[in-house]
Write an enzyme that holds these catalytic residues in place. Structure first.
Site, mmCIF file in Angstrom:
data_model
loop_
_atom_site.group_PDB
_atom_site.id
_atom_site.type_symbol
_atom_site.label_atom_id
_atom_site.label_comp_id
_atom_site.label_asym_id
_atom_site.label_seq_id
_atom_site.Cartn_x
_atom_site.Cartn_y
_atom_site.Cartn_z
ATOM 1 C CB THR A 1 -0.819 0.012 1.314
ATOM 2 O OG1 THR A 1 -1.480 -1.223 1.450
ATOM 3 C CG2 THR A 1 -1.836 1.134 1.355
ATOM 4 N N GLY B 1 -1.228 -2.997 5.603
ATOM 5 C CA GLY B 1 -1.103 -4.295 6.249
ATOM 6 C C GLY B 1 -2.193 -5.211 5.771
#
Lengths: 309, 309
Positions: A175, A226
């Site tokens: 990300t 995550g």
């Protein structure tokens, strides 16, 4: 909370298992792209620009890099498509925007911002988000734009592992994100992702979810990276800000408690970047590494990949 | 937090402008459906069933009623489609599931629960959510199932108003939800909606978003109904639970602060049902009315529509 402040910018490029395929050359290239994103975002802040503009700028540059799982470097889902999510939030006004499951948007973070600024909605998904983009004259790209050989090979590997073991070992991580404090004392946060390699289509992770992957208010701004499901279940980004506001915890402690305790307690992993209105920040992660960088109150830049003491 | 408790169930059937088209006959029918949902959910709790089962049961019955904007009674979006969202969360384990933008799912709350229990994901949207449903042998219905004359006329009215004034006056409200405390002391929450009349397709409101429309942990369970965008921006359901946990506020005060202050401060409206692990609950709303009902610790049932002092 609108008082003069010294600008701070913190960015991340994803957390996870990094070592195994990170050559010195690739690490160098990634660090260069993080530096470029930091410098461009910080230039916005130094010239008196808003935290929202700085966050947008830094994330666009990371989306345009092939090295991060967002924009150009997005991973492939199970069906061989790139499916992108992003969200952004303005801490001063609590305005927010988000897009999920888009396939033809070059810079999802700008699309999320357009949802915030040009629609009455906060979150748009799939074809509807793309129809909205066209309605406001934001061009779409050919989905082929997102093809990179490395990501394609990652999918092939994941599919092979899945066929052999009936369980994918593909890392669910990757990300990009940014949090910024501008000279007016306003915070903003943004997050953008290509999701999980080999994910089933329609899966939404934490990145486009306000409160989970992204949150900003007058006191605190957070972007997470995550294993998204666990960041949704813990409402991680908002929880960090709630601990700062309601328990008067320092932002580093609040971020640490969520990343190193609440999320792993459920079985998840990953990291966050969290910044408060005084320019204090933390970048905890419980994975092997997290691509990250910042320019602090003293104007000092630092870029890091693994744990540093 | 697993201690014996006396079961409590609280449900809502949406908040908003109610008076103008609520005939005595219709109010009676709605109250009867609320009563049926309460009794069925409470029977689960009384026989030692879980709060998760009670929440599912109560919401399924409201989804099957034509009177609420969820399941059978879902409103039409701008394109004349019914687009459904739902989410559910188990407070004891912090497991959660959600579906958004599904068109062929009779009981979205059961699909959200299947995502929680039978997939590694928390949130699935659109076609992907429906493909998942089929992969686990959950049948889909013909989208015509959701056609009701009244909702169709609401869309025609909203389209007419939009054409005339370029601004829709359609109420963005209407949702069903339930929160429950079971005999084991576990809390759960769930929410299901048909979204907004005349909404653009792809818009996601707060109902399927864990933290915004639905949240439950060991101490607190919340289901929201209102103008979804504002419940996302305030991360309303999680914020209520964070106030209970981190500020030790009574659940009634926490719910009140969010519904009567944080949300309207941004320009939003609506209501919530909020329940704590001691069986205390609150049902604040800042709209004209909110369909709601409960069976409290003494086993007393109450159903209400407007403000009661």
């Amino acid at each position: 909370m609108s008082r003069a402040a010294i600008p701070v910018l913190v960015i991340h490029g994803g957390a996870g298992v990094i070592a195994k395929d990170l050559s010195p050359e690739k690490e160098k290239a990634i660090r260069a792209d993080l530096k470029q994103a930091l410098e461009a975002g910080y230039a916005v802040l130094k010239s008196g620009g808003s935290s929202l503009d700085a966050v947008s700028k830094a994330i666009v540059l990371m989306e345009d890099s092939p090295y991060f799982n967002a924009g150009k470097g997005a991973v492939f889902n199970h069906d061989g498509k790139n499916e992108l999510d992003a969200s952004i939030m303005d801490g001063a006004s609590l305005r927010a925007g988000s897009v999920a499951n888009v396939h033809k948007v070059k810079n999802p973070i700008l699309r999320a911002r357009a949802v915030m600024e040009k629609s009455p909605h906060v979150m748009l998904v799939g074809d509807g988000a793309e129809a909205f983009a066209q309605s406001i004259d934001m061009p779409l790209v050919d989905p082929k734009y997102f093809y990179t050989e490395e990501r394609w090979q990652q999918l092939q590997q994941a599919l092979k592992e899945e066929a052999e073991k009936e369980k994918s070992t593909a890392s669910p991580h990757g990300t990009v994100g940014a949090v910024a404090l501008d000279a007016a004392g306003h915070l903003a946060a943004g997050t953008s992702t290509g999701g999980m390699t080999n994910k089933r289509y329609g899966r939404v992770g934490d990145s486009p979810i306000i409160g989970a992957g992204t949150y900003a208010n007058a006191k605190c701004a957070v972007s997470a990276t995550g294993w998204g499901e666990f960041y949704i279940r813990t409402v991680a980004a908002h929880d960090i800000c709630a601990r700062v506001e309601y328990k008067s915890e320092p932002v580093a402690q609040a971020a640490n408690d969520v990343v190193m305790s609440a999320v792993p307690k459920l079985g998840g992993d990953g990291g966050v970047i969290a910044l408060d209105a005084d320019g204090n920040f933390a970048t905890p992660f419980n994975t092997e590494g997290m691509f990250r960088g910042w320019i602090d109150k003293e104007g000092k830049m630092h870029i890091a990949v693994f744990v540093e003491k």
